[in-house]
Design an enzyme around this catalytic site. Structure first.
Site, PDB file in Angstrom:
ATOM      1  N   MET A   1       6.458 -72.011   7.871  1.00 26.33           N
ATOM      2  CA  MET A   1       6.867 -71.728   9.246  1.00 26.33           C
ATOM      3  C   MET A   1       8.145 -70.903   9.199  1.00 26.33           C
ATOM      4  O   MET A   1       9.209 -71.394   8.847  1.00 26.33           O
ATOM      5  CB  MET A   1       7.059 -73.017  10.023  1.00 26.33           C
ATOM      6  N   GLY A   3       9.801 -69.548  11.594  1.00 30.14           N
ATOM      7  CA  GLY A   3      10.696 -69.650  12.740  1.00 30.14           C
ATOM      8  C   GLY A   3      10.297 -68.706  13.850  1.00 30.14           C
ATOM      9  O   GLY A   3      10.958 -68.621  14.885  1.00 30.14           O
ATOM     10  N   GLY A   4       9.179 -68.008  13.653  1.00 31.40           N
ATOM     11  CA  GLY A   4       8.673 -67.097  14.665  1.00 31.40           C
ATOM     12  C   GLY A   4       7.522 -67.696  15.445  1.00 31.40           C
ATOM     13  O   GLY A   4       7.048 -68.807  15.169  1.00 31.40           O
ATOM     14  N   VAL A   5       7.037 -66.930  16.423  1.00 31.83           N
ATOM     15  CA  VAL A   5       5.993 -67.430  17.310  1.00 31.83           C
ATOM     16  C   VAL A   5       4.647 -67.523  16.600  1.00 31.83           C
ATOM     17  O   VAL A   5       3.860 -68.454  16.838  1.00 31.83           O
ATOM     18  CB  VAL A   5       5.891 -66.534  18.570  1.00 31.83           C
ATOM     19  N   ASP A   6       4.346 -66.594  15.702  1.00 32.53           N
ATOM     20  CA  ASP A   6       3.028 -66.558  15.071  1.00 32.53           C
ATOM     21  C   ASP A   6       2.773 -67.792  14.196  1.00 32.53           C
ATOM     22  O   ASP A   6       1.715 -68.425  14.291  1.00 32.53           O
ATOM     23  CB  ASP A   6       2.873 -65.289  14.231  1.00 32.53           C
ATOM     24  N   SER A   7       3.728 -68.125  13.338  1.00 28.85           N
ATOM     25  CA  SER A   7       3.519 -69.272  12.449  1.00 28.85           C
ATOM     26  C   SER A   7       3.516 -70.586  13.225  1.00 28.85           C
ATOM     27  O   SER A   7       2.810 -71.528  12.848  1.00 28.85           O
ATOM     28  CB  SER A   7       4.583 -69.302  11.355  1.00 28.85           C
ATOM     29  N   CYS A  95       7.042 -60.078  -1.544  1.00 25.37           N
ATOM     30  CA  CYS A  95       7.287 -61.434  -1.051  1.00 25.37           C
ATOM     31  C   CYS A  95       5.971 -62.173  -0.836  1.00 25.37           C
ATOM     32  O   CYS A  95       5.830 -63.341  -1.210  1.00 25.37           O
ATOM     33  CB  CYS A  95       8.093 -61.383   0.241  1.00 25.37           C
ATOM     34  N   GLY A 119       0.820 -67.296   9.800  1.00 24.25           N
ATOM     35  CA  GLY A 119       0.583 -66.636  11.080  1.00 24.25           C
ATOM     36  C   GLY A 119       0.233 -65.171  10.954  1.00 24.25           C
ATOM     37  O   GLY A 119       0.355 -64.420  11.928  1.00 24.25           O
ATOM     38  N   CYS A 193      15.007 -58.089   5.012  1.00 22.44           N
ATOM     39  CA  CYS A 193      15.753 -59.290   5.384  1.00 22.44           C
ATOM     40  C   CYS A 193      17.000 -59.503   4.539  1.00 22.44           C
ATOM     41  O   CYS A 193      17.970 -60.102   4.996  1.00 22.44           O
ATOM     42  CB  CYS A 193      14.849 -60.526   5.307  1.00 22.44           C
TER      43      CYS A 193
END
Length: 366
Positions: A1, A3-7, A95, A119, A193
């Protein structure tokens, strides 16, 4: 996860499908200040907090796993090494390859889990013999199969992508809002990132070093100077310190970076057209192409958001081993060694390779 909406929505859908789900956030740096924050990063402390809130609403256990050492070795150090060698790497591909579907998946399987669920917008299709294939998402505008092209058959066997059939990102955001997720309107992450201020040139300069060198044209004539070849990438036009204008007065572009001689080669825009690409570091996503030594029709995509181009591909033996060779029907533009070429047959991802060499469609002197 992440921290975004998709996951967050992917995790919720996995629970709805009857799976036993555990939320995992990846800590990719022991110094959070070295990662981008806000909408421009991923896997930061604030992202971890957002992921935990979503996990609490879903009602699943939540953990943070420290992969900072693996991330530095397999992604950050690789990024530096590739630029030092005059190539243009894709850290998001590394990654996915080395962290999310290698280190993470290995640990998950060791702990008794069956799969890693993300996600990403892509789909997995199982054929009549039970073999899994990676395919594009139903919404091509959001399709992320390109960055998953590095997955192997074994990794696909333990992967889940619940968002692949969703027609649009807007529907995912609406679903997140209905579920009460605070990340429903959170902007997508982008950029590298681990470069906090987005200054890739300065970041590399601190790690690779600055060394003055020559900017030359295709015939070998010196036309300018630079303070570090690592600061240049194929296709670049701005920021060239050219003291000698082109004979025809037209702008010039970076065509090649030569780290061994610390030279940057420039030339006309037409010379960016590439007639052939090849690479020896290749993998198949699922079962390999039958008789890959014979030429076969496909499509090639060289960037995450580029359009696929019809092409002919083959596996060709060389003195140093086999290499994947692709000849596009239409010349590719501004291809740099180090980029990833993903091969499609229809909507299926057949495989990928890191581009080692290119052949210009415009010979020197033309």
């Amino acid at each position: 996860m992440s921290g975004g909406v998709d996951s967050a929505v992917a995790a919720a859908r996995a629970v709805d499908a009857g799976h036993e789900v555990v939320g995992v956030h990846l800590a990719l740096s022991r110094m959070p200040g070295t990662l981008r924050t806000g909408s421009r990063g991923c896997c930061t402390i604030e992202d971890s907090t957002d992921a935990q809130r979503a996990a609490n609403i879903i009602g699943i256990p939540y953990y943070v796993w420290d992969f900072s050492e693996r991330f530095k070795l397999d992604v950050v150090d690789d990024f530096i090494a590739e630029y030092s060698a005059g190539r243009t790497p894709n850290p998001c591909m590394r990654c996915n390859e080395k962290i999310k579907f290698a280190a993470l998946l290995e640990k998950a399987i060791d702990l008794g889990f069956d799969a890693v669920c993300t996600g990403h917008y892509a789909t997995i299709v199982t054929d009549d013999q039970g073999n899994r294939e990676l395919h594009r998402a139903s919404a091509w505008a959001k399709d992320q199969s390109y960055v998953l092209g590095v997955l192997t058959a074994e990794q696909l066997a333990h992967s889940m992508f619940p968002l692949g059939e969703t027609p649009s990102k807007a529907l995912v955001r609406a679903e997140a809002a209905e579920r009460g997720f605070s990340v429903a309107s959170k902007p997508d992450s982008h950029d590298i990132c681990f470069i906090p201020d987005g200054d890739t040139k300065g970041w590399l300069g601190e790690r690779v070093g600055i060394a003055d060198g020559a900017i030359i044209d295709r015939e070998g004539n010196t036309v300018g100077a630079h303070e570090g070849a690592h600061a240049y990438t194929v296709g670049q036009r701005r920021g060239l310190n050219l003291g000698v204008p082109a004979p025809d007065g037209r702008p010039r572009f970076v065509l090649e970076v030569r780290p061994k001689t610390n030279e940057v080669v420039v030339g006309p825009k037409e010379a960016l057209a590439i007639a052939e690409i090849a690479g020896s570091r290749y993998t198949w996503a699922g079962l390999p192409q039958q008789h890959p030594e014979e030429s076969f029709d496909c499509e090639v995509q060289i960037r995450a958001h580029a359009d696929p181009v019809p092409a002919v591909a083959r596996i060709q033996p060389t003195e140093n081993g086999d290499e994947f060779v692709v000849t596009p029907e239409i010349a590719l533009n501004g291809v740099a060694p180090g980029q990833t070429a993903v091969i499609y047959v229809g909507t299926r991802v057949l495989g990928q390779f890191t581009i080692d060499r290119t052949v210009s469609a415009v010979p020197v002197g033309v």
